[in-house]
Design a protein around this motif. Structure first.
Motif, PDB file in Angstrom:
ATOM      1  N   LYS A   1     114.613  54.030   6.260  1.00  0.00           N
ATOM      2  CA  LYS A   1     114.865  53.967   4.958  1.00  0.00           C
ATOM      3  C   LYS A   1     116.335  53.236   3.970  1.00  0.00           C
ATOM      4  N   LYS A   2     117.014  54.015   5.166  1.00  0.00           N
ATOM      5  CA  LYS A   2     118.836  53.852   4.480  1.00  0.00           C
ATOM      6  C   LYS A   2     118.423  54.997   3.601  1.00  0.00           C
ATOM      7  N   GLU A   3     117.888  56.215   3.678  1.00  0.00           N
ATOM      8  CA  GLU A   3     118.773  57.402   2.743  1.00  0.00           C
ATOM      9  C   GLU A   3     120.341  58.091   3.099  1.00  0.00           C
ATOM     10  N   GLU A   4     121.210  57.043   2.915  1.00  0.00           N
ATOM     11  CA  GLU A   4     122.240  58.060   2.675  1.00  0.00           C
ATOM     12  C   GLU A   4     122.804  59.064   3.061  1.00  0.00           C
ATOM     13  N   LYS A   5     121.965  59.968   2.050  1.00  0.00           N
ATOM     14  CA  LYS A   5     122.131  61.368   2.156  1.00  0.00           C
ATOM     15  C   LYS A   5     121.339  62.082   3.121  1.00  0.00           C
ATOM     16  N   LEU A   6     120.264  61.284   3.370  1.00  0.00           N
ATOM     17  CA  LEU A   6     119.122  62.547   4.091  1.00  0.00           C
ATOM     18  C   LEU A   6     119.925  62.029   5.641  1.00  0.00           C
ATOM     19  N   THR A   7     120.744  61.138   6.071  1.00  0.00           N
ATOM     20  CA  THR A   7     120.889  60.455   7.488  1.00  0.00           C
ATOM     21  C   THR A   7     122.107  61.165   7.936  1.00  0.00           C
ATOM     22  N   ASN A   8     123.010  61.424   6.877  1.00  0.00           N
ATOM     23  CA  ASN A   8     123.913  62.170   6.912  1.00  0.00           C
ATOM     24  C   ASN A   8     123.432  63.970   7.426  1.00  0.00           C
ATOM     25  N   ALA A   9     122.812  64.527   7.109  1.00  0.00           N
ATOM     26  CA  ALA A   9     122.285  65.060   6.716  1.00  0.00           C
ATOM     27  C   ALA A   9     121.716  65.837   8.156  1.00  0.00           C
ATOM     28  N   LEU A  10     120.366  64.814   8.479  1.00  0.00           N
ATOM     29  CA  LEU A  10     120.297  64.329  10.130  1.00  0.00           C
ATOM     30  C   LEU A  10     121.133  64.947  10.889  1.00  0.00           C
ATOM     31  N   ILE A  11     122.696  63.527  10.613  1.00  0.00           N
ATOM     32  CA  ILE A  11     123.536  64.051  12.071  1.00  0.00           C
ATOM     33  C   ILE A  11     123.599  65.170  12.183  1.00  0.00           C
ATOM     34  N   LEU A  12     124.389  66.046  10.621  1.00  0.00           N
ATOM     35  CA  LEU A  12     125.014  67.532  10.713  1.00  0.00           C
ATOM     36  C   LEU A  12     123.867  68.325  10.542  1.00  0.00           C
ATOM     37  N   GLY A  13     122.826  67.851  11.376  1.00  0.00           N
ATOM     38  CA  GLY A  13     121.980  69.212  11.024  1.00  0.00           C
ATOM     39  C   GLY A  13     121.143  68.808  13.320  1.00  0.00           C
ATOM     40  N   ILE A  14     121.648  67.958  13.195  1.00  0.00           N
ATOM     41  CA  ILE A  14     121.204  67.727  14.625  1.00  0.00           C
ATOM     42  C   ILE A  14     122.547  68.193  15.978  1.00  0.00           C
ATOM     43  N   PHE A  15     123.678  68.263  15.287  1.00  0.00           N
ATOM     44  CA  PHE A  15     125.095  67.898  15.440  1.00  0.00           C
ATOM     45  C   PHE A  15     125.396  69.602  15.794  1.00  0.00           C
ATOM     46  N   ALA A  16     124.741  70.246  14.419  1.00  0.00           N
ATOM     47  CA  ALA A  16     125.016  72.010  14.563  1.00  0.00           C
ATOM     48  C   ALA A  16     123.934  72.424  15.677  1.00  0.00           C
ATOM     49  N   PHE A  17     122.757  71.880  15.765  1.00  0.00           N
ATOM     50  CA  PHE A  17     121.224  72.554  17.366  1.00  0.00           C
ATOM     51  C   PHE A  17     122.402  72.593  17.799  1.00  0.00           C
ATOM     52  N   GLN A  18     123.030  70.860  18.266  1.00  0.00           N
ATOM     53  CA  GLN A  18     123.177  71.013  19.761  1.00  0.00           C
ATOM     54  C   GLN A  18     124.965  71.853  20.232  1.00  0.00           C
ATOM     55  N   THR A  19     125.660  71.823  19.224  1.00  0.00           N
ATOM     56  CA  THR A  19     126.797  73.360  19.093  1.00  0.00           C
ATOM     57  C   THR A  19     126.349  74.101  19.567  1.00  0.00           C
ATOM     58  N   LEU A  20     125.640  74.569  18.662  1.00  0.00           N
ATOM     59  CA  LEU A  20     124.421  75.683  19.208  1.00  0.00           C
ATOM     60  C   LEU A  20     124.328  76.317  20.418  1.00  0.00           C
ATOM     61  N   PHE A  21     123.795  75.725  21.027  1.00  0.00           N
ATOM     62  CA  PHE A  21     123.610  75.787  22.521  1.00  0.00           C
ATOM     63  C   PHE A  21     124.873  75.079  23.816  1.00  0.00           C
ATOM     64  N   PHE A  22     125.886  74.902  22.674  1.00  0.00           N
ATOM     65  CA  PHE A  22     127.212  74.291  23.513  1.00  0.00           C
ATOM     66  C   PHE A  22     128.314  76.023  23.104  1.00  0.00           C
TER      67      PHE A  22
END
Length: 801
Positions: A481-502
């Protein structure tokens, strides 16, 4: 400065402060240790104490290490740092050098976070800097080796690696005299603190050599043509590489003067240390000479084409420097050892790792962090993306990519190098996250890969499988869909999820501890200190040597040690180098011949007259400038030998070095019962209860061993009596001995017999070894080894010649 800018600065400073706090808190579980931890930290503490006791000047000779001693290491910056920290803390409160040494790793980790932030910020932005800092200070590979009290060089290596990379990148960007001078200083400090501190300049040298090849490949892909403008290519390469060249030249000149060390000695010595063959070294020699040749060509061209005198002098000096570097390269190849020390094959950290297998790759992930590793290799995806988009790959991206690959491949020679990989990978990961808005498609795909790797944590029920599939498919939908805001939100969301595990994994590792010296060892060390002096030598396997030398110096009653963990080759240890000593000590423990052992140990009571003359001829009066103020040629009066529980697990290497054949003790825990049998390791060994006795049964079906009775066993009855039974006359017996005494814990009782938590199986050769007689039988029947102190973990014998 407006309110928005002030708010951003405060947010960045607060975030960095939280990262620093986390890094210190994670490592604080061992802060109340009475001394520094483990083995190697004692070396640096002892050097710091020597510096402090000698008016801040390091003595020339280290007599305690590998008695009759060795030259002190020129790479003593870390010990000086501990002394500086002690002096600094003393201004504010009453403290001790030991306490300063205990907190020194925490200080360096905090500084590492700051240095990492500046590197990430220099390459991308403040977010990239914060991610770089977070990923490195909480990486398991650094947490495990920088706990409070673990004052080995790992924490300063991490700091100076970042510091020198920052300074060298600054020189690459600024190209000014002061930037180059700053880079030289940073790299010299790195070398002073760690002999392998040439690593930063080695990586930049590799980068400058590979840069034109990257540009050629890039041009071919962009233009679909093999037509290359080599003049333009070399001009760009020369302009980019010149600052690095002058940093390398100046650092080598000063490094040789101060430390008798150069980049090339370190590089080729490292190749020998890791056991890489002559073919690899030959290729490296050709590459380095070609690198010098490229600079020589460009300086020679400049010398002929430049019109001003200043420019021609500059080009002439550059040409001379290329000759200087070529000479250093050839000299390094000639002078480095042909092979690593024999002991390296027994060092767990130097065992080869198949990094291309799933198990090997995951071992790297577990020590560096999942996102750190994936994002560092994401540079390859970024490079492919930029080539596809016909964007020019930046020099720093090439440097990071090459460095990550170089350090990742080096891990194949042993996990000892995983910290250096983690530093480079953290920078690369910070670079990728810092550019998430610029290259969202690449980052989101990498985040999806990270989710796929974490799939095994799910229980794999039907609802969770659907849930996981939805999480993975959602990013693809967003990309479509090329939704820029949603793309950035997903990147940061998955990053936060993995960082919590880390972060969670790092906290668990930090709180686990496990490197403290045990009460039994403190008890044994105190006994040795109270019953030894400067004319006493203590011998054992090489691992505890640092603790023995360091603790005795700490207690101001230093004694000598036969060997320790600081590798000592034939150029430094003229009187029996590390290879000889490790074979001799292995032989002493593995032989069954007490006379042979005594004859070996006699050699270490003091050097012969010939050996002493050789010491004096090689090192002169330097050997008398030692912290204990004794004559290295004066023989010892007393020798103690230590047989300790940790050598049970290390016996394979003792016997391998001592006899040429490695043999193991097999220590098996109790795992259950079956009828009247006690099962150890799921029935590999069973203790069949027969009224008032144990019958030991061995089962290894894959080796064709089924229900074989072990020929001899020792166990304890309920009254505390030791019983030894011989079953060798039984028709289905198998040679061997089972130690079933409760020395390593009691699991219970049958009423008549004590049930041990562990049993230990020994082959006949191990049963008859001196180590078995010393540790398990406490020296019974030995004529030359008198038990003088014992506890469950350590047995100390006085050697009677």
């Amino acid at each position: 400065m407006n309110f928005k800018d002030l708010r951003n600065i405060l947010l960045i400073l607060s975030s960095l402060a939280i990262i620093i706090y986390l890094s210190i808190w994670v490592r604080s579980s061992t802060i109340n240790s009475p001394t520094v931890l483990d083995y190697d930290p004692w070396w640096f503490y002892r050097y710091a104490q020597m510096i402090l006791n000698n008016n801040l000047k390091l003595p020339s000779w280290d007599i305690q290490s590998f008695y009759p001693g060795r030259p002190v290491s020129p790479f003593s910056g870390w010990s000086y740092t501990i002394v500086f920290l002690y002096k600094l803390l003393s201004f504010f409160s009453s403290t001790t050098l030991m306490k300063a040494a205990i907190i020194s790793p925490l200080v360096m980790v905090a500084l590492t976070a700051v240095a990492a932030f500046f590197v990430g910020r220099l390459l991308t932005n403040k977010l990239g800097g914060l991610v770089t800092a977070l990923f490195v200070v909480l990486a398991p590979s650094l947490v495990a080796t920088s706990m409070a009290g673990y004052c080995d060089t790992d924490a300063p290596v991490a700091f100076y690696f970042f510091f020198s990379i920052f300074a060298t990148l600054l020189a690459l960007k600024k190209k000014s005299f002061f930037a180059i001078a700053f880079a030289v200083l940073a790299n010299l400090l790195f070398v002073w603190n760690w002999g392998g501190g040439w690593l930063t300049l080695i990586l930049f040298t590799v980068f400058t050599f590979a840069l034109p090849f990257f540009r050629i490949l890039e041009s071919i892909v962009h233009t679909f043509s093999f037509k290359i403008d080599f003049k333009v290519l070399m001009q760009e390469w020369f302009e980019v590489s010149k600052p690095i060249f002058f940093v390398v030249v100046a650092t080598n000149l000063l490094g040789y003067f101060f430390f008798h060390s150069t980049l090339f000695l370190s590089f080729f010595g490292g190749l020998a240390f890791t056991g890489l063959g002559f073919l690899v070294r030959g290729i490296a020699l050709v590459v380095l000479l070609a690198w010098c040749g490229l600079f020589a060509y460009n300086f020679f061209y400049s010398l002929r084409s430049e019109e001003t005198t200043k420019a021609r002098v500059y080009a002439g000096l550059g040409l001379l420097f290329t000759v200087f570097l070529a000479i250093l390269t050839i000299q390094a190849v000639i002078s480095v050892p042909e092979a690593p020390l024999l002991v390296n094959i027994s060092v767990a950290e130097l065992q080869p790792v198949n990094i291309f297998s799933r198990e090997g790759f995951m071992s790297v992930v577990n020590r560096a962090g999942l996102l750190t590793v994936l994002l560092s290799f994401g540079l390859l995806a970024l490079a492919a993306y930029k080539i596809w988009k016909k964007e020019k790959i930046l020099p720093e991206e090439i440097f990071l990519f090459l460095s990550a690959i170089f350090m990742f491949l080096l891990i194949s020679r042993g996990v000892r190098f995983d910290l250096q990989f983690t530093v480079v990978a953290s920078i690369a990961a910070g670079y990728m996250i810092g550019n998430y808005k610029k290259y969202p498609e690449v980052l989101l795909l990498l985040m999806i890969v990270s989710l796929l790797v974490t799939y095994p944590i799910f229980t794999r029920t039907i609802p969770e499988i659907f849930y996981f599939a939805f999480i993975v498919l959602l990013p693809f939908l967003v990309l479509y869909k090329k939704e820029e805001k949603l793309t950035n939100a997903l990147i940061l969301g998955i990053f936060a999820f993995q960082t919590l595990f880390f972060i969670s994994n790092s906290v668990q590792m930090g709180q686990a501890g496990g490197m403290e010296i045990s009460k039994n060892w403190y008890d044994a060390l105190d006994w040795l200190v109270n019953n030894s002096d400067s004319q006493t030598i203590v011998v054992t396997w090489w691992d505890p040597g640092h603790i023995l030398a360091g603790y005795s110096y700490y207690k101001q009653k230093p004694f000598m040690v036969m060997a320790d963990g600081a590798h000592c080759g034939p150029t430094d240890c003229l009187v029996y180098d590390h290879n000889i000593r490790i074979q001799d000590m292995g032989r002493v423990f593995a032989t069954s011949n007490e006379t042979e052992a005594i004859n070996i140990l006699k050699n270490y009571m003091g050097p012969t007259q010939e050996q002493c003359e050789n010491l004096k001829a090689t090192f002169g009066n330097k050997i008398y400038d030692n912290p204990v103020k004794v004559d290295p040629c004066k023989p010892m009066k007393k020798m103690y030998l230590i047989a300790s529980a940790d050598l049970i697990g290390k016996y394979y290497w003792l016997s391998y070095f001592g006899t040429g054949t490695g043999r193991n003790y097999f220590q098996l825990p109790i795992t259950g019962t079956r009828g009247n049998s006690l099962l150890y390791s799921e029935g590999i060994i069973s203790l069949v209860v027969n009224d008032t006795s144990f019958i030991p049964v061995l089962n290894i079906p894959e080796q064709g061993i089924r229900n074989r009775i072990i020929s001899r066993i020792s166990y304890m009855d309920a009254s505390g009596n030791i019983v030894t039974k011989d079953y060798s006359s039984m028709p289905n017996s198998i040679p061997g001995f089972l130690w079933a005494l409760p020395d390593f814990g009691i699991a219970g009782s049958t009423g008549q017999l004590i049930v041990p938590y562990y049993v230990i199986f020994m082959s006949p050769e191990i049963e008859n070894s001196l180590f078995t007689k010393m540790f398990f039988y406490k020296g019974q029947g030995l004529q030359h080894f008198k038990l003088v102190h014992q506890n469950p973990e350590v047995k100390i014998f006085e050697v009677i010649f």
